[in-house]
Design an enzyme around this catalytic site. Structure first.
Site, mmCIF file in Angstrom:
data_model
loop_
_atom_site.group_PDB
_atom_site.id
_atom_site.type_symbol
_atom_site.label_atom_id
_atom_site.label_comp_id
_atom_site.label_asym_id
_atom_site.label_seq_id
_atom_site.Cartn_x
_atom_site.Cartn_y
_atom_site.Cartn_z
ATOM 1 C CG MET A 31 34.007 30.161 33.773
ATOM 2 S SD MET A 31 32.754 28.881 33.749
ATOM 3 C CE MET A 31 31.407 29.696 34.547
ATOM 4 N N GLY A 32 35.047 34.610 31.969
ATOM 5 C CA GLY A 32 34.740 35.792 31.166
ATOM 6 C C GLY A 32 33.480 36.486 31.640
ATOM 7 C CB ALA A 33 30.542 37.518 31.338
ATOM 8 C CG HIS A 38 35.422 38.449 36.886
ATOM 9 N ND1 HIS A 38 34.193 38.722 36.336
ATOM 10 C CD2 HIS A 38 35.439 37.112 37.103
ATOM 11 C CE1 HIS A 38 33.504 37.598 36.204
ATOM 12 N NE2 HIS A 38 34.229 36.603 36.666
ATOM 13 C CD GLN A 62 33.185 25.512 35.685
ATOM 14 O OE1 GLN A 62 34.394 25.392 35.521
ATOM 15 N NE2 GLN A 62 32.682 26.493 36.423
ATOM 16 N N GLY A 148 37.494 34.155 44.262
ATOM 17 C CA GLY A 148 36.545 34.975 45.002
ATOM 18 C C GLY A 148 35.843 34.191 46.097
ATOM 19 C CE LYS A 150 28.255 35.264 43.036
ATOM 20 N NZ LYS A 150 28.458 34.111 42.236
ATOM 21 C CB SER A 187 29.024 36.241 34.496
ATOM 22 O OG SER A 187 30.367 36.513 34.855
#
Ligand code: AMP
Length: 284
Positions: A31-33, A38, A62, A148, A150, A187
């Site tokens: 989702m970027g950031a 990442h 989501q 990930g 995570k 993020s």
């Protein structure tokens, strides 16, 4: 191949047409950031695949809270610079209307694996995740996709989706990247004020306390959870949403530790919700 940014599914297919068949295509959905977590996924994809695609899409489906979606960070230029540095071939960054020209009528429904942990506190979240991941798989048609650890429940759900729906994509798990004090990179960490940042590693400390207890032979789950939660300081800015010991594949809570488990937690630090998990193994 120099980095290309692509915004439509048609363009993505056309851009990949000449590469497909020459070697593996690897997809890293984000989702970027982008941060070093990442980056670890991208590096793994880069090492494995001829063509690396990173998707950057803040998926509205989501998000269970409008404020979380609205304030989700979107530093697109910095993300592109990182992708370029890491040798990414294609960034897929569609606008929301490309992915959802109208509200979708057919979506992926996740049942048991989404019942507990984040699934219990974020209604619809994992249906939204599974739906966007399946759409990205269909658009990119990668050989491999990188996720990930995570987000361990998400990883378990994607694995289940791929198995249950015969999706021809290999799922590659990547270990969690952490700050030196144990805080998992996220993020959302950038939302933390300085004093909140100092409190945030409490979640990882609590989970490692559970891991140490399991490694020392503890098996009474209620006692392990109680002692782990007690590691989190009493502070008005901290609220533990859940801390559970679950089966590593089904993500169902266990009542007694008889084998490997995942200790997973969600902690609110001020207005920011952080999640983390660690694997726990009883003594051999
Ligand atoms: P997100 O942009 O938060 O949706 O994450 C995109 C992917 O990066 C997911 O597969 C995440 O699990 C993974 N990811 C996020 N943070 C980390 C981290 N600290 N270490 C490893 N992977 C991560």
């Amino acid at each position: 191949m120099p980095l290309r940014v692509v915004q439509t599914a048609d363009d993505m297919r056309a851009s990949l047409a000449t590469r497909r068949g020459l070697g593996a295509i690897g997809l890293v959905p984000t989702m970027g950031a982008l941060h070093a977590g990442h980056a670890r996924l991208i590096e793994r994809a880069r090492a494995d695949c001829l063509t690396v695609v990173v998707s950057i899409f803040v998926n509205p489906l989501q998000f269970d809270r409008a404020d979380d979606l609205a304030r989700y960070p979107r530093p697109f230029e910095a993300d592109l610079a990182l992708c370029e540095r890491l040798g990414v071939d294609l960034v897929f960054a569609p606008p929301p209307e490309e992915i959802y020209p109208e509200p979708p009528d057919v979506t992926v429904h996740v049942a048991r694996t989404a019942e507990h942990l984040c699934g219990a506190f974020r209604p619809g979240h994992f249906n939204g995740v599974a739906t966007i991941v399946l759409k990205l798989f269909n658009i990119v048609q990668p050989e491999s996709a990188y996720f990930g650890e995570k987000d361990a429940q998400q990883l378990a759900i994607i694995r289940r989706m791929v198995a249950d729906l015969n999706v021809p994509v290999r799922i590659e798990p990547v270990p969690t990247v952490r700050e030196p004090d144990g805080l998992a990179l996220s993020s959302r960490n950038q939302h933390l004020k300085e004093a909140e940042r100092a409190l945030a590693p409490a979640l990882h400390r609590a989970l490692t306390a559970a891991r140490d207890a399991v490694a020392a032979g503890a098996h009474d789950v209620e006692a392990i959870k109680r002692d782990a939660a007690a590691v989190i300081p009493a502070d008005a800015r901290l609220r533990l949403e859940y801390l559970e010991l679950v089966d590593p594949w089904t993500f169902q809570p266990v009542t007694s530790v008889t084998g490997p488990v995942v200790a997973a937690g969600a902690l609110w630090v001020g207005a920011t919700r952080l999640i983390d998990n660690v694997r726990c193994a009883p003594p051999a």
